[in-house]
Write a protein that holds these residues in place. Structure first.
Motif, PDB file in Angstrom:
ATOM      1  N   LEU A  37     -11.799  24.479  18.900  1.00 14.41           N
ATOM      2  CA  LEU A  37     -11.055  25.732  19.012  1.00 14.41           C
ATOM      3  C   LEU A  37     -10.733  26.342  17.656  1.00 14.41           C
ATOM      4  CD1 LEU A  37      -8.419  24.636  21.694  1.00 14.41           C
ATOM      5  CD2 LEU A  37     -10.438  26.053  22.066  1.00 14.41           C
ATOM      6  N   PRO A  38     -10.523  27.654  17.620  1.00 13.33           N
ATOM      7  CA  PRO A  38     -10.009  28.286  16.405  1.00 13.33           C
ATOM      8  C   PRO A  38      -8.572  27.820  16.139  1.00 13.33           C
ATOM      9  CG  PRO A  38     -10.892  29.931  17.936  1.00 13.33           C
ATOM     10  CD  PRO A  38     -10.852  28.623  18.661  1.00 13.33           C
ATOM     11  N   PRO A  39      -8.087  27.996  14.923  1.00 17.01           N
ATOM     12  CA  PRO A  39      -6.750  27.500  14.567  1.00 17.01           C
ATOM     13  C   PRO A  39      -5.615  27.970  15.477  1.00 17.01           C
ATOM     14  CG  PRO A  39      -7.937  28.132  12.601  1.00 17.01           C
ATOM     15  CD  PRO A  39      -8.788  28.550  13.760  1.00 17.01           C
ATOM     16  N   ALA A  40      -5.597  29.232  15.856  1.00 16.65           N
ATOM     17  CA  ALA A  40      -4.498  29.738  16.680  1.00 16.65           C
ATOM     18  C   ALA A  40      -4.489  29.087  18.066  1.00 16.65           C
ATOM     19  CB  ALA A  40      -4.584  31.254  16.823  1.00 16.65           C
ATOM     20  N   TYR A  41      -5.657  28.837  18.625  1.00 19.70           N
ATOM     21  CA  TYR A  41      -5.737  28.211  19.939  1.00 19.70           C
ATOM     22  C   TYR A  41      -5.311  26.738  19.875  1.00 19.70           C
ATOM     23  CZ  TYR A  41      -8.322  32.269  21.720  1.00 19.70           C
ATOM     24  OH  TYR A  41      -8.693  33.516  22.112  1.00 19.70           O
ATOM     25  N   ALA A  42      -5.744  26.034  18.832  1.00 18.28           N
ATOM     26  CA  ALA A  42      -5.336  24.629  18.666  1.00 18.28           C
ATOM     27  C   ALA A  42      -3.830  24.549  18.451  1.00 18.28           C
ATOM     28  CB  ALA A  42      -6.088  23.998  17.499  1.00 18.28           C
ATOM     29  N   GLY A  43      -3.290  25.484  17.666  1.00 19.35           N
ATOM     30  CA  GLY A  43      -1.843  25.527  17.458  1.00 19.35           C
ATOM     31  C   GLY A  43      -1.092  25.798  18.748  1.00 19.35           C
ATOM     32  N   ALA A  44      -1.640  26.691  19.579  1.00 13.73           N
ATOM     33  CA  ALA A  44      -0.993  26.989  20.865  1.00 13.73           C
ATOM     34  C   ALA A  44      -1.007  25.769  21.775  1.00 13.73           C
ATOM     35  CB  ALA A  44      -1.687  28.169  21.538  1.00 13.73           C
ATOM     36  N   ALA A  45      -2.104  25.016  21.765  1.00 15.68           N
ATOM     37  CA  ALA A  45      -2.165  23.795  22.583  1.00 15.68           C
ATOM     38  C   ALA A  45      -1.089  22.806  22.135  1.00 15.68           C
ATOM     39  CB  ALA A  45      -3.551  23.160  22.482  1.00 15.68           C
ATOM     40  N   SER A  46      -0.877  22.710  20.832  1.00 11.63           N
ATOM     41  CA  SER A  46       0.145  21.813  20.304  1.00 11.63           C
ATOM     42  C   SER A  46       1.548  22.298  20.660  1.00 11.63           C
ATOM     43  CB  SER A  46      -0.008  21.700  18.787  1.00 11.63           C
ATOM     44  OG  SER A  46       0.970  20.848  18.270  1.00 11.63           O
ATOM     45  N   LEU A  47       1.763  23.583  20.547  1.00 13.13           N
ATOM     46  CA  LEU A  47       3.056  24.177  20.885  1.00 13.13           C
ATOM     47  C   LEU A  47       3.392  23.898  22.349  1.00 13.13           C
ATOM     48  CD1 LEU A  47       4.408  27.565  19.829  1.00 13.13           C
ATOM     49  CD2 LEU A  47       4.250  27.138  22.250  1.00 13.13           C
ATOM     50  N   ILE A  48       2.434  24.129  23.233  1.00  9.23           N
ATOM     51  CA  ILE A  48       2.646  23.876  24.668  1.00  9.23           C
ATOM     52  C   ILE A  48       2.866  22.386  24.911  1.00  9.23           C
ATOM     53  CG2 ILE A  48       1.504  23.926  26.930  1.00  9.23           C
ATOM     54  CD1 ILE A  48       0.218  26.603  25.950  1.00  9.23           C
ATOM     55  N   GLY A  49       2.115  21.546  24.201  1.00  5.12           N
ATOM     56  CA  GLY A  49       2.297  20.102  24.341  1.00  5.12           C
ATOM     57  C   GLY A  49       3.695  19.665  23.972  1.00  5.12           C
ATOM     58  N   HIS A  50       4.222  20.195  22.862  1.00  3.83           N
ATOM     59  CA  HIS A  50       5.577  19.812  22.463  1.00  3.83           C
ATOM     60  C   HIS A  50       6.608  20.308  23.478  1.00  3.83           C
ATOM     61  CE1 HIS A  50       9.176  18.834  20.390  1.00  3.83           C
ATOM     62  NE2 HIS A  50       9.577  20.079  20.595  1.00  3.83           N
ATOM     63  N   LEU A  51       6.465  21.553  23.909  1.00  4.38           N
ATOM     64  CA  LEU A  51       7.441  22.092  24.859  1.00  4.38           C
ATOM     65  C   LEU A  51       7.414  21.330  26.182  1.00  4.38           C
ATOM     66  CD1 LEU A  51       7.230  25.931  24.201  1.00  4.38           C
ATOM     67  CD2 LEU A  51       9.034  24.340  23.516  1.00  4.38           C
ATOM     68  N   SER A  52       6.220  20.921  26.622  1.00  5.95           N
ATOM     69  CA  SER A  52       6.162  20.153  27.872  1.00  5.95           C
ATOM     70  C   SER A  52       6.753  18.761  27.684  1.00  5.95           C
ATOM     71  CB  SER A  52       4.727  20.074  28.394  1.00  5.95           C
ATOM     72  OG  SER A  52       3.895  19.434  27.467  1.00  5.95           O
ATOM     73  N   SER A  53       6.539  18.167  26.525  1.00  2.00           N
ATOM     74  CA  SER A  53       7.139  16.862  26.239  1.00  2.00           C
ATOM     75  C   SER A  53       8.662  16.977  26.205  1.00  2.00           C
ATOM     76  CB  SER A  53       6.615  16.340  24.895  1.00  2.00           C
ATOM     77  OG  SER A  53       7.209  15.122  24.569  1.00  2.00           O
ATOM     78  N   SER A  54       9.146  18.031  25.591  1.00  2.33           N
ATOM     79  CA  SER A  54      10.593  18.253  25.516  1.00  2.33           C
ATOM     80  C   SER A  54      11.184  18.526  26.888  1.00  2.33           C
ATOM     81  CB  SER A  54      10.894  19.441  24.599  1.00  2.33           C
ATOM     82  OG  SER A  54      10.349  19.216  23.338  1.00  2.33           O
ATOM     83  N   LEU A  55      10.456  19.290  27.699  1.00  2.00           N
ATOM     84  CA  LEU A  55      10.924  19.575  29.056  1.00  2.00           C
ATOM     85  C   LEU A  55      11.024  18.290  29.854  1.00  2.00           C
ATOM     86  CD1 LEU A  55      11.587  21.618  31.322  1.00  2.00           C
ATOM     87  CD2 LEU A  55       9.129  21.722  31.787  1.00  2.00           C
ATOM     88  N   TYR A  56      10.023  17.455  29.744  1.00  2.00           N
ATOM     89  CA  TYR A  56      10.018  16.174  30.460  1.00  2.00           C
ATOM     90  C   TYR A  56      11.197  15.300  30.019  1.00  2.00           C
ATOM     91  CZ  TYR A  56       8.520  11.505  31.850  1.00  2.00           C
ATOM     92  OH  TYR A  56       8.472  10.245  32.356  1.00  2.00           O
ATOM     93  N   ALA A  57      11.551  15.375  28.718  1.00  2.00           N
ATOM     94  CA  ALA A  57      12.665  14.571  28.193  1.00  2.00           C
ATOM     95  C   ALA A  57      14.024  15.230  28.434  1.00  2.00           C
ATOM     96  CB  ALA A  57      12.470  14.331  26.699  1.00  2.00           C
ATOM     97  N   GLY A  58      14.038  16.462  28.936  1.00  4.36           N
ATOM     98  CA  GLY A  58      15.295  17.149  29.215  1.00  4.36           C
ATOM     99  C   GLY A  58      15.828  17.943  28.036  1.00  4.36           C
ATOM    100  N   PHE A  59      14.958  18.375  27.131  1.00  4.39           N
ATOM    101  CA  PHE A  59      15.331  19.147  25.938  1.00  4.39           C
ATOM    102  C   PHE A  59      16.540  18.554  25.224  1.00  4.39           C
ATOM    103  CE2 PHE A  59      12.939  22.471  28.238  1.00  4.39           C
ATOM    104  CZ  PHE A  59      12.062  22.824  27.233  1.00  4.39           C
ATOM    105  N   PRO A  60      16.404  17.332  24.700  1.00  2.00           N
ATOM    106  CA  PRO A  60      17.562  16.670  24.077  1.00  2.00           C
ATOM    107  C   PRO A  60      18.127  17.407  22.859  1.00  2.00           C
ATOM    108  CG  PRO A  60      15.540  15.463  23.635  1.00  2.00           C
ATOM    109  CD  PRO A  60      15.200  16.516  24.633  1.00  2.00           C
ATOM    110  N   PHE A  61      17.312  18.238  22.197  1.00  2.00           N
ATOM    111  CA  PHE A  61      17.809  18.986  21.034  1.00  2.00           C
ATOM    112  C   PHE A  61      18.028  20.456  21.372  1.00  2.00           C
ATOM    113  CE2 PHE A  61      15.374  15.488  18.971  1.00  2.00           C
ATOM    114  CZ  PHE A  61      16.476  14.810  18.491  1.00  2.00           C
ATOM    115  N   GLY A  62      18.033  20.786  22.634  1.00  2.00           N
ATOM    116  CA  GLY A  62      18.307  22.151  23.078  1.00  2.00           C
ATOM    117  C   GLY A  62      17.367  23.168  22.460  1.00  2.00           C
TER     118      GLY A  62
END
Length: 160
Positions: free
Chosen positions: A45-70
Motif C-alpha cells: 500500500l501507499p503510505p497514507a493507506y498503510a497509516g490508515a490501517a494502523s490508525l484503525i488497528g489502534h482504535l479497534s484495539s483501544s475499543l476492545y480494551a475499553g479506551f483506558p486512556f480516553g
C-alpha cells in the motif's frame, strides 16, 4: 487501481482489528498484535493507506480494551498513522534496516514521550519497557511474515 488499494487497505485494517484481540500483558495494561498487519501492508500500500490501517488497528484495539486512556487514544492513533506513513516511505525507498530501526524507536520511545508531560514522568518510565517489548514483538512477527506474504502475492499475481 483505486478500488484495489481501498480493498487491500480495508483488509489490512480488518486484520489489524483482529490482531487487537491478541493481547500481551506488559506492565501497565497490555499490548496487542494490531500493528503486525499494518507493518506488512507497507509492501502493498501507499503510505497514507498503510497509516490508515494502523490508525484503525489502534482504535479497534483501544475499543476492545475499553479506551483506558480516553481521548488520549486519538493522539496515539495519530502517532501510529505518522509512524506507519514514514515506515512505508522508508520501505518504498528500500531502506530495509532503517525502517525497522525507525519503527522500533518511534513506536516505543517517540510515541510514548508526549505522555511524559501529558500524564507524568512516572507513567512514561513505567510504560516504556512494556511498549518497547510489544513493539519488538510486533516488528519481529512482521519481519518474519512479510517476505512470505510478498512471495505469495507475487505468485497469485502471476497466476491470476
Amino acid at each position: 487501481m483505486k478500488l484495489r488499494l481501498l480493498t487491500l487497505a480495508a483488509m489490512f485494517a480488518a486484520l489489524s482489528a483482529i490482531g487487537a484481540f491478541v493481547k500481551i500483558p506488559v506492565g501497565i495494561g497490555s499490548a496487542a498484535l494490531d500493528t503486525v498487519p499494518a507493518l506488512v501492508s507497507a509492501a502493498f500500500l501507499p503510505p497514507a493507506y498503510a497509516g490508515a490501517a494502523s490508525l484503525i488497528g489502534h482504535l479497534s484495539s483501544s475499543l476492545y480494551a475499553g479506551f483506558p486512556f480516553g481521548p488520549l487514544h486519538i493522539i496515539i492513533a495519530a502517532e501510529m498513522f505518522l509512524i506507519l506513513f514514514v515506515y512505508t516511505r522508508l520501505h518504498q525507498a528500500r531502506r530495509y534496516v532503517l525502517k525497522w530501526v525507525f519503527f522500533i524507536f518511534a513506536n516505543s520511545v517517540l510515541a510514548t514521550l508526549p505522555f511524559y508531560w501529558i500524564i507524568s514522568p512516572a507513567f512514561f518510565a513505567s510504560a516504556l519497557p512494556g511498549i518497547t517489548i510489544a513493539t519488538i514483538l510486533n516488528a519481529g512477527i512482521a519481519m518474519t511474515v512479510s517476505p512470505v506474504i510478498v512471495r505469495v502475492m507475487e505468485r497469485v499475481k502471476t497466476h491470476a
